[in-house]
Design a protein around this motif. Structure first.
Motif, PDB file in Angstrom:
ATOM      1  N   MET A   1       0.844  -1.197   0.000  1.00 37.60           N
ATOM      2  CA  MET A   1       0.000   0.000   0.000  1.00 37.60           C
ATOM      3  C   MET A   1       0.880   1.248   0.000  1.00 37.60           C
ATOM      4  SD  MET A   1      -3.085   1.005   2.647  1.00 37.60           S
ATOM      5  CE  MET A   1      -1.993   1.023   4.083  1.00 37.60           C
ATOM      6  N   ARG A   2       0.575   2.154  -0.911  1.00 41.88           N
ATOM      7  CA  ARG A   2       1.331   3.407  -1.011  1.00 41.88           C
ATOM      8  C   ARG A   2       0.535   4.522  -0.336  1.00 41.88           C
ATOM      9  NH1 ARG A   2       1.009   7.546  -4.883  1.00 41.88           N
ATOM     10  NH2 ARG A   2       2.882   8.848  -5.034  1.00 41.88           N
ATOM     11  N   ILE A   3       1.196   5.305   0.505  1.00 44.80           N
ATOM     12  CA  ILE A   3       0.530   6.390   1.221  1.00 44.80           C
ATOM     13  C   ILE A   3       1.166   7.719   0.824  1.00 44.80           C
ATOM     14  CG2 ILE A   3      -0.023   7.363   3.486  1.00 44.80           C
ATOM     15  CD1 ILE A   3       0.095   4.566   4.639  1.00 44.80           C
ATOM     16  N   ARG A   4       0.327   8.643   0.393  1.00 37.05           N
ATOM     17  CA  ARG A   4       0.808   9.983   0.076  1.00 37.05           C
ATOM     18  C   ARG A   4      -0.006  11.001   0.865  1.00 37.05           C
ATOM     19  NH1 ARG A   4      -2.807  12.516  -3.338  1.00 37.05           N
ATOM     20  NH2 ARG A   4      -4.283  11.133  -4.434  1.00 37.05           N
ATOM     21  N   ARG A   5       0.560  12.179   1.029  1.00 34.86           N
ATOM     22  CA  ARG A   5      -0.127  13.247   1.742  1.00 34.86           C
ATOM     23  C   ARG A   5      -0.723  14.218   0.741  1.00 34.86           C
ATOM     24  NH1 ARG A   5       3.800  14.478   6.990  1.00 34.86           N
ATOM     25  NH2 ARG A   5       4.153  12.265   7.507  1.00 34.86           N
ATOM     26  N   GLU A   6      -1.990  14.541   0.942  1.00 43.72           N
ATOM     27  CA  GLU A   6      -2.642  15.482   0.037  1.00 43.72           C
ATOM     28  C   GLU A   6      -2.036  16.870   0.219  1.00 43.72           C
ATOM     29  OE1 GLU A   6      -6.865  15.366   0.365  1.00 43.72           O
ATOM     30  OE2 GLU A   6      -7.009  13.232  -0.140  1.00 43.72           O
ATOM     31  N   ASN A   7      -1.831  17.540  -0.889  1.00 39.25           N
ATOM     32  CA  ASN A   7      -1.174  18.847  -0.876  1.00 39.25           C
ATOM     33  C   ASN A   7      -2.227  19.948  -0.973  1.00 39.25           C
ATOM     34  OD1 ASN A   7       0.687  20.910  -0.990  1.00 39.25           O
ATOM     35  ND2 ASN A   7       1.173  20.612  -3.155  1.00 39.25           N
ATOM     36  N   HIS A   8      -2.647  20.474   0.163  1.00 44.97           N
ATOM     37  CA  HIS A   8      -3.601  21.577   0.200  1.00 44.97           C
ATOM     38  C   HIS A   8      -3.452  22.269   1.554  1.00 44.97           C
ATOM     39  CE1 HIS A   8      -5.902  18.966   2.828  1.00 44.97           C
ATOM     40  NE2 HIS A   8      -5.957  18.054   1.891  1.00 44.97           N
ATOM     41  N   PRO A   9      -4.006  23.464   1.704  1.00 44.70           N
ATOM     42  CA  PRO A   9      -3.831  24.206   2.959  1.00 44.70           C
ATOM     43  C   PRO A   9      -4.737  23.748   4.095  1.00 44.70           C
ATOM     44  CG  PRO A   9      -5.124  25.506   1.407  1.00 44.70           C
ATOM     45  CD  PRO A   9      -4.665  24.274   0.662  1.00 44.70           C
ATOM     46  N   GLY A  10      -5.587  22.768   3.857  1.00 41.39           N
ATOM     47  CA  GLY A  10      -6.527  22.313   4.875  1.00 41.39           C
ATOM     48  C   GLY A  10      -5.898  21.332   5.840  1.00 41.39           C
ATOM     49  N   PRO A  11      -6.703  20.456   6.432  1.00 41.64           N
ATOM     50  CA  PRO A  11      -6.195  19.479   7.406  1.00 41.64           C
ATOM     51  C   PRO A  11      -5.170  18.529   6.793  1.00 41.64           C
ATOM     52  CG  PRO A  11      -8.599  19.634   7.490  1.00 41.64           C
ATOM     53  CD  PRO A  11      -8.171  20.391   6.283  1.00 41.64           C
ATOM     54  N   LEU A  12      -4.408  17.881   7.668  1.00 38.84           N
ATOM     55  CA  LEU A  12      -3.435  16.883   7.232  1.00 38.84           C
ATOM     56  C   LEU A  12      -4.191  15.621   6.816  1.00 38.84           C
ATOM     57  CD1 LEU A  12      -0.621  15.686   6.889  1.00 38.84           C
ATOM     58  CD2 LEU A  12      -0.572  15.277   9.363  1.00 38.84           C
ATOM     59  N   VAL A  13      -4.072  15.248   5.543  1.00 37.01           N
ATOM     60  CA  VAL A  13      -4.800  14.099   5.007  1.00 37.01           C
ATOM     61  C   VAL A  13      -3.807  13.116   4.404  1.00 37.01           C
ATOM     62  CG1 VAL A  13      -6.537  13.311   3.366  1.00 37.01           C
ATOM     63  CG2 VAL A  13      -6.825  15.515   4.511  1.00 37.01           C
ATOM     64  N   LEU A  14      -3.920  11.865   4.848  1.00 36.30           N
ATOM     65  CA  LEU A  14      -3.148  10.776   4.258  1.00 36.30           C
ATOM     66  C   LEU A  14      -4.047  10.040   3.278  1.00 36.30           C
ATOM     67  CD1 LEU A  14      -1.436   9.259   7.440  1.00 36.30           C
ATOM     68  CD2 LEU A  14      -0.630  11.126   5.978  1.00 36.30           C
ATOM     69  N   HIS A  15      -3.537   9.825   2.078  1.00 36.55           N
ATOM     70  CA  HIS A  15      -4.295   9.102   1.057  1.00 36.55           C
ATOM     71  C   HIS A  15      -3.579   7.783   0.816  1.00 36.55           C
ATOM     72  CE1 HIS A  15      -6.843   9.431  -2.846  1.00 36.55           C
ATOM     73  NE2 HIS A  15      -6.831   8.219  -2.355  1.00 36.55           N
ATOM     74  N   ALA A  16      -4.171   6.703   1.320  1.00 30.36           N
ATOM     75  CA  ALA A  16      -3.591   5.378   1.159  1.00 30.36           C
ATOM     76  C   ALA A  16      -4.148   4.750  -0.115  1.00 30.36           C
ATOM     77  CB  ALA A  16      -3.911   4.501   2.366  1.00 30.36           C
ATOM     78  N   GLU A  17      -3.254   4.358  -1.002  1.00 29.16           N
ATOM     79  CA  GLU A  17      -3.646   3.807  -2.286  1.00 29.16           C
ATOM     80  C   GLU A  17      -3.275   2.337  -2.359  1.00 29.16           C
ATOM     81  OE1 GLU A  17      -1.331   6.440  -4.671  1.00 29.16           O
ATOM     82  OE2 GLU A  17      -2.983   7.844  -4.959  1.00 29.16           O
ATOM     83  N   GLY A  18      -4.224   1.531  -2.830  1.00 24.43           N
ATOM     84  CA  GLY A  18      -3.966   0.110  -2.955  1.00 24.43           C
ATOM     85  C   GLY A  18      -5.268  -0.658  -2.910  1.00 24.43           C
ATOM     86  N   PRO A  19      -5.200  -1.976  -2.947  1.00 28.71           N
ATOM     87  CA  PRO A  19      -6.426  -2.791  -2.895  1.00 28.71           C
ATOM     88  C   PRO A  19      -7.097  -2.658  -1.531  1.00 28.71           C
ATOM     89  CG  PRO A  19      -4.468  -4.169  -2.726  1.00 28.71           C
ATOM     90  CD  PRO A  19      -3.979  -2.802  -3.059  1.00 28.71           C
ATOM     91  N   PRO A  20      -8.412  -2.881  -1.477  1.00 27.72           N
ATOM     92  CA  PRO A  20      -9.158  -2.727  -0.221  1.00 27.72           C
ATOM     93  C   PRO A  20      -8.941  -3.901   0.727  1.00 27.72           C
ATOM     94  CG  PRO A  20     -10.635  -3.447  -1.959  1.00 27.72           C
ATOM     95  CD  PRO A  20      -9.288  -3.221  -2.618  1.00 27.72           C
ATOM     96  N   GLU A  21      -7.707  -4.108   1.128  1.00 25.65           N
ATOM     97  CA  GLU A  21      -7.391  -5.229   2.013  1.00 25.65           C
ATOM     98  C   GLU A  21      -7.512  -4.800   3.473  1.00 25.65           C
ATOM     99  OE1 GLU A  21      -3.472  -6.252   0.850  1.00 25.65           O
ATOM    100  OE2 GLU A  21      -4.095  -7.281  -1.009  1.00 25.65           O
ATOM    101  N   PRO A  22      -7.861  -5.722   4.354  1.00 28.97           N
ATOM    102  CA  PRO A  22      -7.948  -5.372   5.771  1.00 28.97           C
ATOM    103  C   PRO A  22      -6.574  -5.047   6.356  1.00 28.97           C
ATOM    104  CG  PRO A  22      -8.263  -7.732   5.457  1.00 28.97           C
ATOM    105  CD  PRO A  22      -8.269  -7.121   4.102  1.00 28.97           C
TER     106      PRO A  22
END
Length: 286
Positions: A1-22
């Motif tokens: 799973m790859r995790i990136r941080r959204e680039n905007h002035p709002g809250p700190l958001v982590l966007h985890a990309e990958g299959p919907p695995e538990p």
């Protein structure tokens, strides 16, 4: 799973990309009433919703492990931006709750008084979350230390000098409350000093497509309302108030708390019942 941080002035958001695995730390559910929090291959919490949906009975098992590493005293004194430090640790955690989707990490210091008082599930191992009474508190995931335990006494000094790191809470919609992921002794120390623990809070956010759908629906409602016009002694003020509320709702929607995802319990009701039986045997032995 790859995790990136959204680039905007709002809250700190982590966007985890990958299959919907538990993920390693995950909520599981069966029959709409039996809930299980599993870490790795073993449950650390069992819960069952009342038949009348008036509350939920919670039972915790020994063995929970924090997804964060221990925080050294010198690191605490430096006082880093804890949101970003906790975010990095969660990204690297091998026993954490992150799965594919968007996650918001924020800080919070102000809670209603009952959250850390009557709605703080300090008793171990069982307890009941009384939804009829509006329960909205915190569930620790391990047995709490005594206020005079050596580690807690050291943390109490950090409370007094203002260097105590925040605790980490995870918002879980199935409980309408928080799970305490990290900082159990720090929580005891802060409460023993008469203070609310400083917190970093984690919750799942809606994905971009779902957020856009919600904003589109709000926009349609807002346009229909304003098209009808406003009556009363000061319609211009009414319009401005509605416009401000609409703007706030639209800006907050991408970061609002989404439902906590739960996976099916692999063995269904029979597996949950078996774990509950084991819990009772363990509890009877102790």
């Amino acid at each position: 799973m790859r995790i990136r941080r959204e680039n905007h002035p709002g809250p700190l958001v982590l966007h985890a990309e990958g299959p919907p695995e538990p993920p390693p730390l995950r909520m599981e559910m069966t029959d709409g009433r039996r809930i299980l929090l599993r870490q790795g291959d073993r449950p650390v919490l069992l819960a069952r919703v009342d038949e009348d949906r008036g509350g939920v009975r919670v039972h915790r098992l020994e063995g929970y492990r924090s997804p964060l590493p221990p925080i050294r005293a010198d690191e605490a004194r430096r006082g880093p931006e804890w949101r970003y430090r906790y975010a990095r640790w969660l990204e690297e955690a091998v026993e954490g709750p992150l799965h594919a989707g968007r996650w918001v990490i924020g800080t919070r210091e102000v809670f209603p008084p009952y959250v850390w008082d009557s709605d703080f599930l300090s008793a171990w191992p069982g307890g009941r979350l009384d939804w009829n009474d509006g329960w909205n508190g915190v569930v620790p995931l391990r047995r709490l230390s005594a206020p005079d335990a050596p580690r807690v006494k050291a943390y109490r000094k950090q409370v007094r000098d203002g260097s105590l790191p925040p605790v980490l809470l995870w918002w879980v919609t199935a409980f309408d409350g928080w799970l305490l992921l990290d900082g159990h002794d720090r929580t005891v120390a802060a409460l023993a000093e008469g203070l609310t623990p400083r917190t970093v809070v984690l919750h799942r956010a809606e994905d971009a497509e779902r957020a856009a759908e919600l904003i589109a629906a709000m926009t349609a409602d807002h346009e229909a309302l304003t098209a009808r016009g406003f009556r009363g002694p000061d319609p211009e003020r009414q319009y401005e108030a509605v416009a401000r509320g609409f703007a706030w709702a639209v800006s907050a929607t991408p970061y609002d708390e989404a439902r906590t995802r739960a996976w099916p319990i692999p063995g269904g009701t029979a597996e949950w019942d078996a774990w509950m039986l084991e819990f009772r045997h363990e509890h009877d032995r102790t």
